[in-house]
Scaffold this motif. Structure first.
Motif, PDB file in Angstrom:
ATOM      1  N   PRO A 108       0.832  -1.206   0.000  1.00  0.00           N
ATOM      2  CA  PRO A 108       0.000   0.000   0.000  1.00  0.00           C
ATOM      3  C   PRO A 108       0.868   1.258   0.000  1.00  0.00           C
ATOM      4  N   THR A 109       2.172   1.091   0.271  1.00  0.00           N
ATOM      5  CA  THR A 109       3.158   2.159   0.340  1.00  0.00           C
ATOM      6  C   THR A 109       4.500   1.462   0.594  1.00  0.00           C
ATOM      7  N   ASN A 110       5.617   2.204   0.513  1.00  0.00           N
ATOM      8  CA  ASN A 110       6.913   1.500   0.520  1.00  0.00           C
ATOM      9  C   ASN A 110       7.938   1.981   1.554  1.00  0.00           C
ATOM     10  N   GLU A 111       7.499   2.595   2.631  1.00  0.00           N
ATOM     11  CA  GLU A 111       8.477   3.054   3.633  1.00  0.00           C
ATOM     12  C   GLU A 111       9.390   1.909   4.093  1.00  0.00           C
ATOM     13  N   GLU A 112       8.796   0.754   4.402  1.00  0.00           N
ATOM     14  CA  GLU A 112       9.592  -0.378   4.910  1.00  0.00           C
ATOM     15  C   GLU A 112      10.570  -0.872   3.843  1.00  0.00           C
ATOM     16  N   PHE A 139      -1.824  -1.060  -3.712  1.00  0.00           N
ATOM     17  CA  PHE A 139      -3.143  -1.623  -3.461  1.00  0.00           C
ATOM     18  C   PHE A 139      -3.579  -1.293  -2.042  1.00  0.00           C
ATOM     19  N   ARG A 140      -4.761  -0.693  -1.940  1.00  0.00           N
ATOM     20  CA  ARG A 140      -5.377  -0.472  -0.632  1.00  0.00           C
ATOM     21  C   ARG A 140      -6.817  -0.934  -0.746  1.00  0.00           C
ATOM     22  N   ASP A 141      -7.171  -1.876   0.095  1.00  0.00           N
ATOM     23  CA  ASP A 141      -8.496  -2.472  -0.036  1.00  0.00           C
ATOM     24  C   ASP A 141      -9.528  -1.546   0.603  1.00  0.00           C
ATOM     25  N   GLU A 142      -9.721  -0.405  -0.045  1.00  0.00           N
ATOM     26  CA  GLU A 142     -10.664   0.608   0.448  1.00  0.00           C
ATOM     27  C   GLU A 142     -12.038  -0.042   0.614  1.00  0.00           C
ATOM     28  N   ILE A 143     -12.700   0.311   1.685  1.00  0.00           N
ATOM     29  CA  ILE A 143     -14.002  -0.314   1.935  1.00  0.00           C
ATOM     30  C   ILE A 143     -15.024   0.143   0.893  1.00  0.00           C
ATOM     31  N   VAL A 149     -11.069   6.248 -10.931  1.00  0.00           N
ATOM     32  CA  VAL A 149      -9.653   6.192 -10.546  1.00  0.00           C
ATOM     33  C   VAL A 149      -9.324   7.138  -9.393  1.00  0.00           C
ATOM     34  N   MET A 150     -10.294   7.949  -8.992  1.00  0.00           N
ATOM     35  CA  MET A 150     -10.009   8.918  -7.924  1.00  0.00           C
ATOM     36  C   MET A 150      -9.876   8.231  -6.571  1.00  0.00           C
ATOM     37  N   ARG A 151     -10.669   7.238  -6.323  1.00  0.00           N
ATOM     38  CA  ARG A 151     -10.492   6.445  -5.110  1.00  0.00           C
ATOM     39  C   ARG A 151     -10.561   4.983  -5.509  1.00  0.00           C
ATOM     40  N   GLY A 152      -9.442   4.491  -6.017  1.00  0.00           N
ATOM     41  CA  GLY A 152      -9.389   3.108  -6.463  1.00  0.00           C
ATOM     42  C   GLY A 152      -8.873   2.221  -5.358  1.00  0.00           C
ATOM     43  N   ARG A 153      -8.873   0.924  -5.625  1.00  0.00           N
ATOM     44  CA  ARG A 153      -8.181   0.008  -4.715  1.00  0.00           C
ATOM     45  C   ARG A 153      -6.758  -0.177  -5.248  1.00  0.00           C
ATOM     46  N   GLY A 160       8.173   8.833  -2.966  1.00  0.00           N
ATOM     47  CA  GLY A 160       9.588   9.139  -2.794  1.00  0.00           C
ATOM     48  C   GLY A 160       9.942   9.113  -1.319  1.00  0.00           C
ATOM     49  N   TYR A 161      11.226   8.876  -1.059  1.00  0.00           N
ATOM     50  CA  TYR A 161      11.681   8.700   0.324  1.00  0.00           C
ATOM     51  C   TYR A 161      13.028   9.378   0.474  1.00  0.00           C
ATOM     52  N   SER A 162      13.154  10.211   1.510  1.00  0.00           N
ATOM     53  CA  SER A 162      14.440  10.885   1.726  1.00  0.00           C
ATOM     54  C   SER A 162      15.097  10.347   2.989  1.00  0.00           C
ATOM     55  N   ILE A 279      -9.471  18.330  -4.066  1.00  0.00           N
ATOM     56  CA  ILE A 279      -9.091  16.922  -4.224  1.00  0.00           C
ATOM     57  C   ILE A 279      -7.638  16.791  -3.796  1.00  0.00           C
ATOM     58  N   GLU A 280      -7.364  15.831  -2.924  1.00  0.00           N
ATOM     59  CA  GLU A 280      -5.986  15.636  -2.463  1.00  0.00           C
ATOM     60  C   GLU A 280      -5.202  14.891  -3.544  1.00  0.00           C
ATOM     61  N   VAL A 281      -4.198  15.564  -4.093  1.00  0.00           N
ATOM     62  CA  VAL A 281      -3.405  14.929  -5.158  1.00  0.00           C
ATOM     63  C   VAL A 281      -1.968  14.650  -4.719  1.00  0.00           C
ATOM     64  N   GLY A 282      -1.653  14.985  -3.482  1.00  0.00           N
ATOM     65  CA  GLY A 282      -0.314  14.677  -2.992  1.00  0.00           C
ATOM     66  C   GLY A 282      -0.262  14.843  -1.491  1.00  0.00           C
ATOM     67  N   HIS A 283       0.718  14.181  -0.891  1.00  0.00           N
ATOM     68  CA  HIS A 283       0.824  14.230   0.569  1.00  0.00           C
ATOM     69  C   HIS A 283       2.275  13.953   0.932  1.00  0.00           C
ATOM     70  N   ILE A 284       2.860  14.820   1.755  1.00  0.00           N
ATOM     71  CA  ILE A 284       4.257  14.637   2.138  1.00  0.00           C
ATOM     72  C   ILE A 284       4.392  14.568   3.663  1.00  0.00           C
ATOM     73  N   PHE A 285       5.403  13.840   4.107  1.00  0.00           N
ATOM     74  CA  PHE A 285       5.571  13.545   5.532  1.00  0.00           C
ATOM     75  C   PHE A 285       7.036  13.651   5.938  1.00  0.00           C
ATOM     76  N   TYR A 286       7.283  14.195   7.114  1.00  0.00           N
ATOM     77  CA  TYR A 286       8.576  14.024   7.772  1.00  0.00           C
ATOM     78  C   TYR A 286       8.296  13.187   9.006  1.00  0.00           C
TER      79      TYR A 286
HETATM   80  C1  P5A Z   1       3.697   9.213   0.913  1.00  0.00           C
HETATM   81  C2  P5A Z   1       4.398   8.392  -0.129  1.00  0.00           C
HETATM   82  C3  P5A Z   1       1.572   7.929   1.421  1.00  0.00           C
HETATM   83  O1  P5A Z   1       1.227   6.817   1.119  1.00  0.00           O
HETATM   84  N1  P5A Z   1       3.816   6.995   1.653  1.00  0.00           N
HETATM   85  C4  P5A Z   1       4.563   7.031   0.437  1.00  0.00           C
HETATM   86  C5  P5A Z   1       3.029   8.199   1.820  1.00  0.00           C
HETATM   87  N2  P5A Z   1       0.767   8.982   1.409  1.00  0.00           N
HETATM   88  S1  P5A Z   1      -0.805   8.935   1.057  1.00  0.00           S
HETATM   89  O2  P5A Z   1      -1.345  10.228   1.365  1.00  0.00           O
HETATM   90  O3  P5A Z   1      -1.439   7.865   1.704  1.00  0.00           O
HETATM   91  O4  P5A Z   1      -0.935   8.702  -0.480  1.00  0.00           O
HETATM   92  C6  P5A Z   1      -0.307   9.590  -1.383  1.00  0.00           C
HETATM   93  C7  P5A Z   1      -1.267  10.018  -2.467  1.00  0.00           C
HETATM   94  O5  P5A Z   1      -1.762   8.897  -3.168  1.00  0.00           O
HETATM   95  C8  P5A Z   1      -3.070   9.163  -3.636  1.00  0.00           C
HETATM   96  N3  P5A Z   1      -4.001   8.108  -3.171  1.00  0.00           N
HETATM   97  C9  P5A Z   1      -4.916   7.501  -3.942  1.00  0.00           C
HETATM   98  N4  P5A Z   1      -5.211   7.622  -5.248  1.00  0.00           N
HETATM   99  C10 P5A Z   1      -6.203   6.861  -5.739  1.00  0.00           C
HETATM  100  N5  P5A Z   1      -6.917   5.978  -5.013  1.00  0.00           N
HETATM  101  C11 P5A Z   1      -6.651   5.803  -3.700  1.00  0.00           C
HETATM  102  N6  P5A Z   1      -7.340   4.894  -2.993  1.00  0.00           N
HETATM  103  C12 P5A Z   1      -5.607   6.594  -3.111  1.00  0.00           C
HETATM  104  N7  P5A Z   1      -5.075   6.682  -1.865  1.00  0.00           N
HETATM  105  C13 P5A Z   1      -4.110   7.618  -1.915  1.00  0.00           C
HETATM  106  C14 P5A Z   1      -3.481  10.509  -3.096  1.00  0.00           C
HETATM  107  O6  P5A Z   1      -3.293  11.501  -4.095  1.00  0.00           O
HETATM  108  C15 P5A Z   1      -2.504  10.730  -1.959  1.00  0.00           C
HETATM  109  O7  P5A Z   1      -2.250  12.098  -1.732  1.00  0.00           O
END
Ligand code: P5A
Length: 440
Positions: A108-112, A139-143, A149-153, A160-162, A279-286
């Motif tokens: 669902p993400t690649n930090e590990e 893949f995220r098994d969204e309920i 494609v805006m909220r897909g599984r 990216g990872y720094s 619409i959330e199109v990106g998210h960054i974390f420290y």
């Molecule tokens: C940041 C990179 C992370 O996963 N780990 C690696 C951190 N962040 S996040 O916010 O959970 O996801 C980053 C962006 O992915 C998009 N996104 C999705 N797009 C489509 N369907 C989904 N179910 C979905 N979930 C997340 C978003 O744009 C989000 O900002």
């Protein structure tokens, strides 16, 4: 590309299952087809858009000093046990067992995964900082997968990872991604606003999400109108320089999603506050050493001390962006692609395929534009004019160039800009130079 040979299954009817305009238009324009709930195949037109978005992301990541890698979609459960997230992630994680009964998961993400790579191959403080990213399916098994494609599984993410030695250096990495994101969205043709955010399952104490404004957005957002009027950082920015002033400029003005917004305590006077949808199109974390400590990712300092590295992660929803762009840019007739991500630059319509004069002019225009590097979708089908115009409006290419039997007699064609809809009768040469000039 000749439309008669292209796989473009457009639909006249509005598909009943699609609740929002981008989903409807992506299905109608033959960009995607659903394979199962929240899982999509990308057809030629949609795939081109996805690749255009990816290319912009790659270019901006390179400009900011990040390096592309490619990690697998499948990961070992044991790696996630080390970080403690295997159980914590819950039912959103798709868990798989291989033939040897080894537990695996679809990432669902690649930090590990990236922390393991850095742990195994980076030993010295001299090897830091590093900033690595990939564009890979998640893949995220969204309920409730919805909105196409805006909220897909299954969805495509740039993640990216720094890796840095300390907070100050990690903050520089964070800032460079913050600025790179502003530029990326601007190049795509979108206005994105950064918002202070919660870090959720990724963890950490500094986080921003990037939200683009669209009337049909999922969440309500509130922002100082001065923030909306700000120009994105210039494309000659020096990523080696101190980016803190830019960061400050963008984060000092008020912005909040509805969950965070408290009208009683909002510092912005009502007349300066814009309420919109986003619409959330990106998210960054420290997240500091949240992953490096449990996974044992440390480097040796000059005095022999071992130090856990400071990490951040940075995500862009690549496949979500394809939908988000449409939410932000469409009309009743269909999609209006921003030039930078349009699947083709020009839709060339031959109103009378099979007519010698029309075919000669259309083929010649196709050849000249293609030679100049312009991407042309050439409608050479034997269809009614109304069908051709409707399909072209639906798929939303920036230019429509129409060759018809009346015009060709006097060497004239019609050029229409999809955004705005202005039409001009032009000689063949001036139509060509208008298209080429606009691209230059
Ligand atoms: C940041 C990179 C992370 O996963 N780990 C690696 C951190 N962040 S996040 O916010 O959970 O996801 C980053 C962006 O992915 C998009 N996104 C999705 N797009 C489509 N369907 C989904 N179910 C979905 N979930 C997340 C978003 O744009 C989000 O900002």
């Amino acid at each position: 590309m000749r439309l008669s040979r292209y796989f473009l299954p457009t639909l006249k009817e509005t598909p009943a299952e699609a609740q929002i305009v981008s989903h409807r238009l992506m299905l109608r324009a033959g960009m995607v087809r659903q394979a199962s709930a929240g899982i999509y195949s990308w057809l030629p037109l949609g795939f081109r858009v996805l690749k255009k978005i990816e290319n912009i992301v790659h270019e901006e990541m390179a400009a900011a000093g990040a390096q592309a890698v490619l990690m697998p979609t499948l990961q070992l459960a044991d790696l996630w046990r080390e970080s403690g997230r295997y159980d914590a992630y819950g039912p959103e994680m798709l868990r798989i067992t291989d033939r040897h009964d080894r537990e695996m998961l679809y990432g669902p993400t690649n930090e590990e995964q990236i922390t393991q790579i850095v742990r195994d191959d980076i030993r010295s403080y001299r090897d830091l900082p590093k900033n690595l990213y990939h564009i890979q399916w998640k893949f995220r098994d969204e309920i409730r997968p919805r909105f196409g494609v805006m909220r897909g599984r299954e969805f495509l993410m740039k993640d990216g990872y720094s890796f840095d030695l300390d907070f100050e250096s990690a903050k520089r990495s964070y800032n460079s991604m913050f600025v790179a994101y502003l530029r990326t969205y601007a190049r795509i043709g979108l206005k994105a606003i950064p918002m202070r955010a919660d870090s959720g399952p990724i963890g950490g104490d500094l986080s921003h999400e990037f939200v683009i404004l669209a009337d049909t957005g999922e969440s309500a957002v509130f922002a100082d109108k001065a923030l909306l009027a700000m120009d994105p950082p210039s494309d000659t920015i020096d990523f080696e320089a101190d980016l803190e002033p830019i960061m400050q400029k963008w984060t000092s003005l008020y912005s909040a999603t509805d969950e965070k917004h408290d009208p009683a305590n909002c510092p912005v006077p009502a007349e300066d506050l814009v309420e919109a949808r986003g619409i959330e199109v990106g998210h960054i974390f420290y997240f500091g050493t949240n992953y490096s400590e449990p996974l044992g990712c440390a480097v040796t300092m000059p005095d022999g001390e071992k130090r856990f590295v400071h990490g951040g992660s940075y995500g862009i929803g690549v496949s979500r962006l394809a939908g988000a762009i449409i939410e932000a840019s469409h009309d009743d007739a269909g999609i209006i692609w921003p030039d930078a991500v349009a699947p083709f630059d020009v839709g060339l319509i031959n109103l009378k395929s099979g007519d010698d004069a029309c075919d000669t002019v259309a083929n010649d225009l196709d050849a000249k534009l293609s030679t100049a590097g312009v991407e042309v979708l050439h409608d050479d089908r034997d269809e009614r004019a109304g069908v051709k115009f409707a399909d072209m409006d639906l798929i939303g290419l920036p230019w429509q160039l129409t060759v018809g039997p009346r015009g060709v007699k006097s060497g004239m064609v019609e050029l229409k800009r999809r955004a705005g809809g202005e039409k001009q009768e032009l000689s063949i040469d001036s139509a060509l130079s208008q298209i080429l000039d606009k691209r230059a």
